[in-house]
Design an enzyme around this catalytic site. Structure first.
Site, PDB file in Angstrom:
ATOM      1  CB  SER A 157     -10.966   6.444 -53.014  1.00 36.62           C
ATOM      2  OG  SER A 157      -9.078   6.551 -52.757  1.00 36.62           O
ATOM      3  CG  MET A 165      -3.888  10.925 -46.694  1.00 35.51           C
ATOM      4  SD  MET A 165      -3.790   9.293 -46.865  1.00 35.51           S
ATOM      5  CE  MET A 165      -5.293   8.647 -46.796  1.00 35.51           C
ATOM      6  CG  MET A 202      -8.338  12.812 -44.836  1.00 34.98           C
ATOM      7  SD  MET A 202      -7.975  10.991 -45.584  1.00 34.98           S
ATOM      8  CE  MET A 202      -8.102  11.356 -47.425  1.00 34.98           C
ATOM      9  CG  MET A 225     -13.954   9.834 -42.034  1.00 34.63           C
ATOM     10  SD  MET A 225     -13.674  10.037 -44.167  1.00 34.63           S
ATOM     11  CE  MET A 225     -12.489   8.514 -44.559  1.00 34.63           C
ATOM     12  CG  ASP A 258     -13.745   8.193 -47.422  1.00 34.52           C
ATOM     13  OD1 ASP A 258     -14.218   6.964 -48.250  1.00 34.52           O
ATOM     14  OD2 ASP A 258     -13.547   9.154 -47.179  1.00 34.52           O
TER      15      ASP A 258
HETATM   16  C1  DX5 Z   1      -8.749   6.457 -46.501  1.00 27.29           C
HETATM   17  C2  DX5 Z   1      -9.453   7.488 -47.745  1.00 27.29           C
HETATM   18  C3  DX5 Z   1     -10.992   6.774 -47.924  1.00 27.29           C
HETATM   19  C4  DX5 Z   1     -10.033   5.996 -48.887  1.00 27.29           C
HETATM   20  C5  DX5 Z   1     -11.446   4.328 -49.534  1.00 27.29           C
HETATM   21  O1  DX5 Z   1      -8.981   7.125 -45.175  1.00 27.29           O
HETATM   22  O2  DX5 Z   1     -10.448   8.953 -47.545  1.00 27.29           O
HETATM   23  O3  DX5 Z   1     -11.335   7.509 -49.608  1.00 27.29           O
HETATM   24  O4  DX5 Z   1      -8.876   5.143 -49.518  1.00 27.29           O
HETATM   25  O5  DX5 Z   1     -10.287   3.431 -49.867  1.00 27.29           O
HETATM   26  P1  DX5 Z   1     -11.448   2.021 -49.644  1.00 27.29           P
HETATM   27  O6  DX5 Z   1     -12.436   2.171 -50.044  1.00 27.29           O
HETATM   28  O7  DX5 Z   1     -10.160   1.338 -49.596  1.00 27.29           O
HETATM   29  O8  DX5 Z   1     -11.927   1.457 -48.495  1.00 27.29           O
HETATM   30 ZN    ZN Z   2     -11.526   9.656 -48.879  1.00 20.04          ZN
END
Ligand code: DX5
Ligand code: ZN
Length: 232
Positions: free
Chosen positions: A10, A39, A70, A139, A177
């Site tokens: 990511s 986001m 998101m 998630m 994720d």
């Molecule tokens: C969370 C995101 C992820 C996240 C992963 O909202 O969708 O993709 O950034 O980050 P890590 O690996 O740091 O949990």
């Molecule tokens: Zn993500």
């Protein structure tokens, strides 16, 4: 049948001032996909990057770009992400009233369609969607921020989704994720995941560390076991 394990860093945890270099560096370090977290400060309590940034990084990689939306509403932005160069687009089942239509639209745009389940959302939400998707995303943190801890209750959901996928007989990716690192990756893989998203654990230590970080999450074998091990 064993499945190869794919690692999707990511770029939320990359150095935003040097995104082109970062995307090239993870490609050289063995990443399989680029995970692009969008986001909106509304569906999730954080704001990140949009189609303009996607378009800017697109020439820097030949890897598939895996866009995780998101945002709500989502439908009005699908065309922009497809045009900016998305290969895959995943949308939350919680983000809108017409998820089935959204999935159809993603496919009509020529992208692979994924549906994402928040930690509090049951696998059952997939009952009438699974036949129409290319990927399910579980998630393992509440979306909105990188660097959170893996929620272990999601392992049971990964197992349940794996059973649903296997029943279809179709090739559907199962992505996990959030909170993935060298310790949690084997748990997710054993439960049935085949695509691991990792932000913090990929970018930790700077470019010289990326290849080792990615290899550590993929594991020594790099394939999922034929039968997932039930979580304790
Ligand atoms: C969370 C995101 C992820 C996240 C992963 O909202 O969708 O993709 O950034 O980050 P890590 O690996 O740091 O949990
Ligand atoms: Zn993500």
């Amino acid at each position: 049948m064993s499945r190869p394990i794919l690692i999707a860093p990511s770029i939320l945890s990359a150095d935003f001032a040097r995104l082109g270099d970062e995307v090239r560096a993870i490609g050289a370090a063995g990443a399989d996909w680029v995970h692009f977290d969008v986001m909106d400060g509304h569906f999730v309590p954080n704001i990140s990057i949009g189609p303009g940034v996607l378009k800017a990084i697109r020439p820097h990689t030949t890897l598939p770009i895996d866009v995780h939306l998101m945002i709500a509403p989502v439908d009005v932005y699908l065309d922009a992400f497809a045009q900016a160069g998305a290969d895959r687009i995943s949308v939350h089942v919680e983000a809108g009233p017409h998820i089935h239509r959204t999935v159809q639209r993603i496919r009509d745009l020529g992208c692979k369609a994924g549906v994402v389940l928040n930690p509090g959302t049951p696998a059952k939400m997939l009952d009438y969607l699974i036949d129409d998707v290319d990927m399910v995303v579980v998630m393992s943190v509440n979306p909105g921020f990188g660097g959170q801890s893996f929620i272990t209750s999601q392992l049971r959901k990964i197992e349940a989704v794996r059973r649903m996928i296997d029943k279809t007989g179709r090739e559907i990716h199962l992505q996990v994720d959030g909170g993935i690192d060298a310790e949690t990756a084997p748990l997710a893989i054993a439960a049935g995941a085949d695509v691991l998203v990792a932000g913090t654990a990929t970018f930790r230590g700077g470019p010289g560390a990326y290849a080792g970080n990615i290899a550590a999450m993929r594991g020594p074998v790099g394939v999922a076991p034929a039968e997932p091990t039930p979580a304790a």
